[in-house]
Enzyme design. Structure first.
Site, PDB file in Angstrom:
ATOM      1  N   HIS A   2       0.832  -1.209   0.000  1.00 21.79           N
ATOM      2  CA  HIS A   2       0.000   0.000   0.000  1.00 21.79           C
ATOM      3  C   HIS A   2       0.868   1.261   0.000  1.00 21.79           C
ATOM      4  O   HIS A   2       0.658   2.183  -0.794  1.00 21.79           O
ATOM      5  CB  HIS A   2      -0.907  -0.021   1.240  1.00 21.79           C
ATOM      6  CG  HIS A   2      -1.814   1.149   1.365  1.00 21.79           C
ATOM      7  ND1 HIS A   2      -3.157   1.093   1.032  1.00 21.79           N
ATOM      8  CD2 HIS A   2      -1.598   2.424   1.792  1.00 21.79           C
ATOM      9  CE1 HIS A   2      -3.711   2.275   1.235  1.00 21.79           C
ATOM     10  NE2 HIS A   2      -2.791   3.097   1.709  1.00 21.79           N
ATOM     11  N   GLU A   3       1.858   1.290   0.884  1.00 20.86           N
ATOM     12  CA  GLU A   3       2.729   2.457   0.980  1.00 20.86           C
ATOM     13  C   GLU A   3       3.627   2.584  -0.257  1.00 20.86           C
ATOM     14  O   GLU A   3       3.873   3.698  -0.745  1.00 20.86           O
ATOM     15  CB  GLU A   3       3.582   2.381   2.250  1.00 20.86           C
ATOM     16  CG  GLU A   3       2.783   2.390   3.554  1.00 20.86           C
ATOM     17  CD  GLU A   3       1.916   3.626   3.689  1.00 20.86           C
ATOM     18  OE1 GLU A   3       2.302   4.697   3.194  1.00 20.86           O
ATOM     19  OE2 GLU A   3       0.821   3.516   4.280  1.00 20.86           O
ATOM     20  N   HIS A  27       1.792   4.306  -3.029  1.00 21.12           N
ATOM     21  CA  HIS A  27       1.774   5.770  -2.891  1.00 21.12           C
ATOM     22  C   HIS A  27       3.072   6.377  -3.427  1.00 21.12           C
ATOM     23  O   HIS A  27       3.059   7.359  -4.171  1.00 21.12           O
ATOM     24  CB  HIS A  27       1.614   6.160  -1.416  1.00 21.12           C
ATOM     25  CG  HIS A  27       0.229   5.967  -0.880  1.00 21.12           C
ATOM     26  ND1 HIS A  27      -0.897   6.412  -1.532  1.00 21.12           N
ATOM     27  CD2 HIS A  27      -0.208   5.383   0.263  1.00 21.12           C
ATOM     28  CE1 HIS A  27      -1.973   6.114  -0.813  1.00 21.12           C
ATOM     29  NE2 HIS A  27      -1.574   5.477   0.271  1.00 21.12           N
TER      30      HIS A  27
END
Length: 219
Positions: free
Chosen positions: A12-13, A16
């Site tokens: 998820h990170e 980004h």
């Protein structure tokens, strides 16, 4: 569950950071966050100490978070479009991982039935893929909640009128306090917003559960 959760949060990170880089911002890249190395994304307090403290104090819920990816929206080629893409990149990644986990669960079930001798091992793999489905759905829809500092709030702030958006942005100075307060004081609101995640999990379960091996679907 633990390795699946760790990978899902890191993915998820990373999403980004990758999205920000593609939109023209090299902040995360320069700080070494454009990586799947979990050590780069773990926050000692938010990822480790806070959930331990909440478990020890018998909180009705447990909250944890990775280290937020640093970005500078001013570097995006298009501020609004870039901010939306970067904000939703992590959510999109978790949804993709949910789909891949469901497909892999079904495939492992089919393969396991052709080789009974390895079914116990494949059942463990299916358990991990079960958590891959559930945890990625939870991460996706939880981060979609429009409460600072979650990803959904970054989209909401762009949709609000300028004056309201400016006041809304002031909540980011409080860190994770707004979402923790809502979880604590208004759990019904969170449960309602998370309903799509559990509904999708039920649909996925109806499709792939018939292919589960003995012990492959946690009870």
């Amino acid at each position: 569950m633990a390795p699946v959760l760790l990978f899902s949060i890191v993915a998820h990170e990373y999403a980004h950071a990758e999205a920000a880089y593609r939109q023209g911002d090299q902040t995360a890249y320069m700080l070494g966050r454009l990586t799947l190395n979990p050590l780069k994304h773990i926050d000692p307090f938010m990822t480790v100490l806070l959930p331990i403290i909440m478990i020890a104090m018998n909180f009705p819920f447990v909250f944890a978070a990775a280290k937020p990816v640093p970005v500078n929206p001013r570097n995006y080629r298009n501020y609004v479009k870039g901010d939306i893409i970067v904000s939703l990149a992590g959510i999109a990644t978790n949804l993709v991982l949910f789909v891949l986990s469901a497909l892999a669960f079904a495939l492992v079930g089919v393969l396991g039935r052709t080789a009974p001798g390895i079914q116990p091992t494949f059942a463990i793999v299916q358990q991990m893929l079960f958590w891959g489905m559930l945890l990625n759905l939870v991460l996706a829809f939880f981060n979609l909640i429009p409460i600072p500092p979650l990803d959904g709030s970054h989209v909401l702030k762009l949709l609000l009128p300028p004056a309201a958006g400016l006041r809304f942005r002031q909540l980011y100075a409080l860190g994770f306090i707004p979402i923790v307060l809502v979880m604590w004081l208004l759990p019904g609101v969170i449960n309602t917003l998370m309903w799509p995640a559990f509904k999708l999990m039920a649909v996925a379960g109806a499709l792939v559960h018939p292919l589960s091996l003995p012990g492959g679907w946690p009870s």
